[in-house]
Design an enzyme around this catalytic site. Structure first.
Site, PDB file in Angstrom:
ATOM      1  N   THR A 274     -22.801  48.799   6.767  1.00  0.00           N
ATOM      2  CA  THR A 274     -24.013  48.434   6.929  1.00  0.00           C
ATOM      3  C   THR A 274     -24.873  49.659   7.226  1.00  0.00           C
ATOM      4  OG1 THR A 274     -23.378  46.214   7.603  1.00  0.00           O
ATOM      5  CG2 THR A 274     -26.072  46.555   7.963  1.00  0.00           C
ATOM      6  N   PHE A 276     -28.350  50.288   8.461  1.00  0.00           N
ATOM      7  CA  PHE A 276     -29.630  50.384   8.957  1.00  0.00           C
ATOM      8  C   PHE A 276     -30.667  51.614   8.710  1.00  0.00           C
ATOM      9  CE2 PHE A 276     -25.350  48.342  11.130  1.00  0.00           C
ATOM     10  CZ  PHE A 276     -26.654  47.059  11.654  1.00  0.00           C
TER      11      PHE A 276
END
Length: 398
Positions: A274, A276
């Site tokens: 992921t 960020f």
């Protein structure tokens, strides 16, 4: 026993696929499920009530949490600590207080893990009131930084956070973190070292989809149940000492709630990562707080005067200067959503878009101002251009 679980990793819940899943799936009342009735009648509590408490009231809770995170992460009770031994970004040093970092969701979520990995000294502040609450915390100076997920390597873009970046123009991207997702099987700690007997496995539907092969290997006798929030489910299992139920969640959730990590990295695809973004305010810079690396990436948002048809012209501006466009994303232009083109005999209506482009220029380029000059030329064919941020990328992907 009924329980309503709040959405901790709020970004995933607002993905299109999960919205359609929630709308179509009939909710059943179990100890982990959220019914539509509970969802609509639940009272909304203020997002930042805890932040408005006096320093004396918060000090005990803050110090206890920081001590637990530092001991479990920096020193580590296993072979590999959760937190890096060297800071990715150095936290500010002023009056002995750590940097306040707002993140979307609840304790035990991957957003919290991203926050504590990005900063060596950090008071990680959960924002449970919606995806925009982390933005509001930063904008209102209740936080010094905000950490928000924008993209997953398997599930794609989290569109809502791109929209929120447009709606909060005073906030800028000051850093980027690539976090590998380590889905763990969490359960109550048993008296023996062996894993406790598990009859039910619960987690967010996205995490369940990531771990299909491992769930199948557990056998048909293990019931699999989807919940709105894996971190809240982990907390519920720990507080109620439910020893026959396991949760697929993060390693930091196990440490927050005292659960046993029965098995790590149970996801089907080990490349699950992921992205960020770390947000800050220009007028909220703290002295002696600098990035560990010089900015190497620029994110720019722009809308074209002639619409999408001129996108190739925009991209060619970067191509002729050897500026890499590593990502491009489009969002509806909410201030001017439609454009009508009228010819002699007919008229056509087109949707208008705002484009996000991530740019990388070589630091050894003979023309150090190539990005600036490219943006100056981009403004000639655009109705607006906004520099969202210039920042460095920190990757924890091994």
């Amino acid at each position: 026993m009924a329980m309503a679980l709040r959405c901790g990793y709020g970004a995933t819940r607002e993905l299109q696929s999960l919205r359609s899943w929630e709308d179509s799936r009939p909710c059943k009342l179990t100890r982990f499920a959220v019914t539509n009735e509970l969802r609509t009648t639940r009272k909304t509590k203020p997002v930042f009530d805890r932040l408005k408490l006096s320093t004396e009231q918060r000090s005990g809770e803050l110090l206890d949490r920081l001590e637990r995170i530092y001991k479990d992460g920096m020193l580590g009770n296993n072979d590999h600590g959760l937190l890096p031994m060297e800071p990715l970004w150095a936290g500010p040093v002023f009056k002995g207080k750590p940097m306040r970092v707002a993140y979307q969701g609840v304790r035990g979520s991957y957003c919290q893990e991203a926050a504590v990995r990005a900063f060596q000294r950090c008071d990680a502040l959960p924002c449970e009131g919606g995806m925009d609450s982390a933005f509001e915390a930063l904008e209102s100076n209740d936080a010094d930084r905000a950490v928000v997920p924008v993209e997953n390597s398997l599930d794609g873009v989290i569109e809502r956070n791109y929209d929120l970046m447009l709606r909060h123009p005073d906030l800028h991207v000051v850093g980027e973190l690539l976090l590998p997702i380590n889905h763990c099987l969490l359960a109550m700690r048993g008296s023996e070292k062996s894993a406790p007997a598990v009859k039910t496995v619960v987690s967010h539907p996205q995490a369940l989809a990531h771990c299909q092969q491992r769930l199948t290997a557990l056998g048909g006798e293990v019931e699999v149940e989807a919940v709105d929030n894996a971190a809240s489910a982990a907390r519920f299992v720990a507080e109620n000492r439910i020893d026959d139920t396991a949760v697929i969640g993060s390693q930091i959730a196990a440490r927050e709630f005292g659960l046993q990590v029965v098995e790590e990295e149970i996801q089907d695809d080990s490349s699950n990562t992921t992205r960020f973004l770390i947000l800050g305010k220009p007028n909220n810079e703290i002295k002696n707080s600098t990035s560990a690396l010089p900015g190497t990436k620029t994110t720019v948002a722009f809308a074209l005067k002639e619409g999408t048809a001129d996108l190739f012209k925009a991209l060619s501006i970067f191509a002729v200067r050897d500026i890499k466009v590593t990502k491009i994303e489009s969002r509806p232009h909410r201030e001017n959503p439609l454009r009508t083109v009228t010819n002699r005999n007919s008229s056509k209506c087109y949707f208008e878009y705002v484009f996000f482009a991530d740019l990388e220029a070589s630091p050894t380029d003979n023309n150090p101002d190539c990005v600036k000059r490219a943006l100056d030329q981009l403004r000639q064919i655009s109705s607006f251009v906004r520099i969202v941020g210039c920042y460095s990328t920190i990757s924890i992907v091994s």
